[in-house]
Design an enzyme around this catalytic site. Structure first.
Site, PDB file in Angstrom:
ATOM      1  N   ASP A  16       0.933  -1.161   0.070  1.00 47.35           N
ATOM      2  CA  ASP A  16      -0.313  -0.322  -0.503  1.00 47.35           C
ATOM      3  C   ASP A  16       0.823   1.316  -0.114  1.00 47.35           C
ATOM      4  OD1 ASP A  16      -1.881  -1.994   0.793  1.00 47.35           O
ATOM      5  OD2 ASP A  16      -1.989  -1.905   2.242  1.00 47.35           O
ATOM      6  N   GLU A  17       1.673   1.252  -1.008  1.00 45.15           N
ATOM      7  CA  GLU A  17       2.801   2.500  -0.047  1.00 45.15           C
ATOM      8  C   GLU A  17       2.775   3.557  -1.945  1.00 45.15           C
ATOM      9  OE1 GLU A  17       4.415  -0.683  -0.481  1.00 45.15           O
ATOM     10  OE2 GLU A  17       5.086  -0.870   0.459  1.00 45.15           O
ATOM     11  N   LYS A  19       2.566   2.187  -5.190  1.00 47.76           N
ATOM     12  CA  LYS A  19       3.527   1.907  -6.304  1.00 47.76           C
ATOM     13  C   LYS A  19       3.202   2.091  -7.429  1.00 47.76           C
ATOM     14  CE  LYS A  19       4.292  -2.970  -4.251  1.00 47.76           C
ATOM     15  NZ  LYS A  19       2.840  -2.761  -3.172  1.00 47.76           N
ATOM     16  N   GLY A  20       1.374   1.540  -6.990  1.00 50.25           N
ATOM     17  CA  GLY A  20       0.753   1.056  -8.625  1.00 50.25           C
ATOM     18  C   GLY A  20       1.095   2.825  -9.717  1.00 50.25           C
ATOM     19  N   HIS A  44      -3.519  -2.736  -6.549  1.00 44.80           N
ATOM     20  CA  HIS A  44      -2.610  -0.820  -7.106  1.00 44.80           C
ATOM     21  C   HIS A  44      -3.710  -0.703  -7.925  1.00 44.80           C
ATOM     22  CE1 HIS A  44       1.313  -3.360  -7.952  1.00 44.80           C
ATOM     23  NE2 HIS A  44       0.604  -3.731  -6.672  1.00 44.80           N
ATOM     24  N   ARG A 145       3.916 -30.130  -3.388  1.00 39.80           N
ATOM     25  CA  ARG A 145       4.061 -30.282  -5.133  1.00 39.80           C
ATOM     26  C   ARG A 145       2.857 -30.611  -5.119  1.00 39.80           C
ATOM     27  NH1 ARG A 145       9.841 -31.092  -2.964  1.00 39.80           N
ATOM     28  NH2 ARG A 145       8.966 -33.000  -2.488  1.00 39.80           N
TER      29      ARG A 145
HETATM   30  P1  IMP Z   1      -2.573 -12.687   2.111  1.00 39.49           P
HETATM   31  O1  IMP Z   1      -1.617 -12.400   1.574  1.00 39.49           O
HETATM   32  O2  IMP Z   1      -3.578 -11.996   1.719  1.00 39.49           O
HETATM   33  O3  IMP Z   1      -1.848 -14.183   2.632  1.00 39.49           O
HETATM   34  O4  IMP Z   1      -1.901 -12.125   3.314  1.00 39.49           O
HETATM   35  C1  IMP Z   1      -0.999 -12.103   4.528  1.00 39.49           C
HETATM   36  C2  IMP Z   1      -0.603 -10.690   5.009  1.00 39.49           C
HETATM   37  O5  IMP Z   1      -0.316  -9.828   3.632  1.00 39.49           O
HETATM   38  C3  IMP Z   1      -1.795  -9.707   5.338  1.00 39.49           C
HETATM   39  O6  IMP Z   1      -1.639  -9.100   6.323  1.00 39.49           O
HETATM   40  C4  IMP Z   1      -2.505  -9.028   4.490  1.00 39.49           C
HETATM   41  O7  IMP Z   1      -3.558  -7.887   4.614  1.00 39.49           O
HETATM   42  C5  IMP Z   1      -1.086  -9.190   3.871  1.00 39.49           C
HETATM   43  N1  IMP Z   1      -1.561  -8.655   2.205  1.00 39.49           N
HETATM   44  C6  IMP Z   1      -1.868  -9.431   1.129  1.00 39.49           C
HETATM   45  N2  IMP Z   1      -1.769  -8.870  -0.019  1.00 39.49           N
HETATM   46  C7  IMP Z   1      -1.239  -7.443   0.241  1.00 39.49           C
HETATM   47  C8  IMP Z   1      -1.290  -6.465  -0.524  1.00 39.49           C
HETATM   48  O8  IMP Z   1      -1.016  -6.332  -1.751  1.00 39.49           O
HETATM   49  N3  IMP Z   1      -1.680  -4.753  -0.212  1.00 39.49           N
HETATM   50  C9  IMP Z   1      -0.893  -5.217   1.061  1.00 39.49           C
HETATM   51  N4  IMP Z   1      -1.346  -6.137   2.632  1.00 39.49           N
HETATM   52  C10 IMP Z   1      -1.300  -6.815   1.514  1.00 39.49           C
END
Ligand code: IMP
Length: 461
Positions: A16-17, A19-20, A44, A145
Site C-alpha cells: 500500500d505504498e 507504488k501502482g 494497485h 508439490r
Molecule cells: P495474504 O497474502 O492474503 O495471505 O495476507 C497475508 C498478509 O499480507 C495480510 O496481513 C494482508 O493484509 C497482507 N497483504 C497481502 N497482500 C497485500 C497487499 O497487496 N497490500 C497490503 N497488504 C497485503
C-alpha cells in the site's frame, strides 16, 4: 549477454505504498512489464486518462499500447479473478488479449478450495488477517508439490481432477473441525456463535459449484498461456528491456518480511530474478517505493511499531474511504492502520533489494498530522542500545521502542509543485533529512494522486 535490461519497482514497507501509480508511469518506457509475485491479494490503483484504474494481478503496463504484460512463474494466478479483472478493463476501454497479456504456464493456480480454506481459517481463532484470496493455501500446495498449473490444466486434466477432489475433501474437513470448535468454545457469546455457525453452514456444499465455474474460467485464460521464461529471454536477447513490477512489499516477504505476519511469496528483488528467470547482471535500476505517512492493512498493531495511536491524528492522515488517496485496502476495503515513517524498516528494505532510487508517495499528506511530523530514526532495544536496521520478527520488534525526530510541516498546498526548489523550506528539509538517513538518492516524490502530480528530483534540483 543480458546486462542491466531489467529494472524493478518494489515496495519497501508493508504494501500500500502507492507504488501502482509509479509502476504505471514507468511502465510506459518498457516493451515488457512483469508481475513476479503474489496474486489477487494485491491491489494497485492509478489514474489513467483521468479515471481511476484498479488492478490486482495484471501488470500496470496494460494501459499502455504496445506493452507486453507478463505474469511470471512465481505468481499465484486466480483464473476467475483474472477474467473478471480483464473484463473490467475492457469495460473501461482498455483491451486485454493474448497479445498484451501473457500468463506463465508454470505459475500455480488458485483453486476454489484454497480460497474457501483461507476464508474458513479467517473465521476461526487462527485467522491471520489475510485478504481471503487463498494465497497461503496455494503457496503451501506449491511447496508440497501438489499444486496445479496452466500446463497441468492443458496437459494433465486427470491430475487436476484428483487435486480438486482432494481439495474439496480438505475444505469439508476444515469446516467440520471449525463447526466443532465453535460449538465447544465457551468464550463465545451466543449471538457470535450463531453467526459463525451460519457462515460455516453457508460454506458447505459451495465447493462443488465453485469448481465448475473455475474450470470454465481456466479454460478461458488459456488464451494467455505462455512460457514466460522463453518469451522474455527471446526479447531480452534482442536488446529489449523489462520492468519487474512488485506486488505486496519487502515488509511482507515470506522470509525477509515481519515474520510471521507476512504473505506467502518472495517479494524482494531476489524473488523477481527467480520468477522472471534471469541472473543478477540483468538488473539495472531498483526503484524502492515508500509512503511518507506509513500504512498497513491486516496484521497486528505489534507488527507496526510506529503506528499512530491518537485516533484523531490517525483519522486525518487516513482520509476518506471513497477518495483515491484514502487509506483503505484496495482489495478488501479494510481500514488501514497508519503511522509515522519508520527508517529502520526502510534501511532493511534498501539493503535487501539493493535499492538504487528512492521513490516517495504522499508528501502532500504530511501536514495532515498537524504542525509537526515524526520520523522514527532508530529503535532502542531492551538493553538500551540503538537498533538502526529493523528486525524481521514481530517477537523481536515488540521489545523495541521507536525513537523519533520531530520535524516541522508546512501550510502551503504543494499538490501543484513540480520542482524541488519550489517546495516549502520545511518540505525540502524533510526530504533532505530522509535522504541523509538512508544514503540513497530520492528520484521521484508524489505530491498528489494524479500521474502528473510528482516531482522528478533528477531534473528539478
Ligand atoms: P495474504 O497474502 O492474503 O495471505 O495476507 C497475508 C498478509 O499480507 C495480510 O496481513 C494482508 O493484509 C497482507 N497483504 C497481502 N497482500 C497485500 C497487499 O497487496 N497490500 C497490503 N497488504 C497485503
Amino acid at each position: 549477454m543480458i546486462e542491466r535490461q531489467v529494472d524493478a519497482i518494489i515496495g519497501l514497507q508493508m504494501g500500500d505504498e502507492g507504488k501502482g501509480r509509479f509502476a504505471h508511469q514507468l511502465a510506459a518506457n518498457y516493451p515488457m512489464v512483469a508481475r513476479f509475485n503474489g496474486g489477487a491479494n494485491a491491489g494497485h490503483t492509478f489514474s489513467h486518462n483521468g479515471r481511476e484504474v484498479n488492478t490486482h494481478q495484471i501488470p500496470s503496463g496494460i494501459t499502455h499500447e504496445g506493452v507486453v504484460n507478463l505474469i511470471t512463474i512465481s505468481s499465484y494466478v486466480d483464473p476467475k479473478a483474472l477474467l473478471e479483472e480483464a473484463n473490467g478493463l475492457w469495460e473501461i476501454g482498455i483491451p486485454v488479449s493474448g497479445r498484451n497479456l501473457k500468463v506463465s504456464d508454470g505459475a500455480n493456480l488458485v483453486l476454489p478450495h484454497h480460497i474457501m480454506r483461507d476464508n474458513i481459517r479467517e473465521l476461526s481463532k487462527d485467522g491471520q488477517g489475510s485478504t481471503g484470496r487463498g494465497i497461503s493455501f496455494v503457496g503451501s500446495d506449491k511447496y508440497e508439490r501438489i499444486g496445479v498449473t496452466l500446463n497441468d490444466f492443458i496437459n494433465d486434466p486427470q491430475l487436476v481432477k484428483s487435486r480438486v477432489i482432494e481439495g474439496i475433501d480438505g475444505v469439508n474437513r476444515s469446516l467440520d473441525e471449525l463447526f466443532v470448535s465453535v460449538m465447544e468454545d465457551d468464550d463465545l457469546e451466543d449471538s457470535n456463535r450463531e453467526q459463525l455457525l451460519e457462515n460455516i453452514c453457508n460454506a458447505v456444499g459451495v465447493a462443488n459449484l465453485e469448481w465448475a465455474s473455475w474450470k470454465e474460467a481456466t479454460g478461458e485464460i488459456r488464451a494467455y498461456e505462455t512460457d514466460t521464461f522463453e518469451f522474455i529471454h527471446e526479447a531480452l536477447g534482442k536488446g529489449q528491456t523489462l520492468l519487474a513490477e512488485g506486488a505486496q512489499s519487502s515488509g511482507l516477504d515470506i522470509e525477509h518480511g515481519m515474520r510471521p505476519e507476512t504473505t506467502s511469496s518472495h517479494v524482494t528483488i531476489g524473488g523477481a530474478l527467480s520468477s522472471i528467470g534471469v541472473g543478477p547482471r540483468a538488473i539495472g535500476e531498483v526503484y524502492g517505493v515508500a509512503k511518507l505517512p506509513k500504512s498497513r492493512v491486516g496484521g497486528t498493531p505489534e507488527s507496526f511499531p510506529t503506528r499512530i495511536t491518537d485516533e484523531e491524528i490517525a483519522a486525518r492522515i487516513r482520509g476518506n474511504a471513497g477518495d483515491i488517496d484514502g487509506e483503505y485496502g484496495k482489495s478488501t476495503g479494510r481500514e488501514r492502520m497508519v503511522g509515522w515513517l519508520d527508517l529502520p524498516e526502510l534501511r532493511r528494505s534498501v539493503l535487501v533489494n539493493e535499492v538504487t532510487q528512492l521513490v516517495f508517495t504522499k508528501l502532500d499528506c504530511i501536514p495532515r498530522a498537524g504542525d509537526y511530523t515524526q520520523v522514527a530514526t532508530h529503535f532502542v532495544g531492551e538493553d538500551g542500545q540503538p537498533v538502526e536496521i529493523a528486525p524481521n520478527f514481530v517477537s523481536k520488534v515488540r521489545k523495541m521502542k521507536p525513537e523519533y525526530e520531530q520535524l516541522p510541516t508546512w501550510e502551503e498546498d504543494i499538490s501543484g509543485v513540480r520542482r524541488f526548489d519550489e517546495l516549502p523550506e520545511n518540505a525540502k528539509a524533510y526530504l533532505e533529512f530522509i535522504k541523509s538517513q538512508l544514503g540513497v538518492e530520492i528520484t521521484m516524490v508524489g505530491v498528489g494522486p494524479e500521474s502528473e502530480q510528482f516531482i522528478d528530483m533528477r531534473v528539478a534540483t
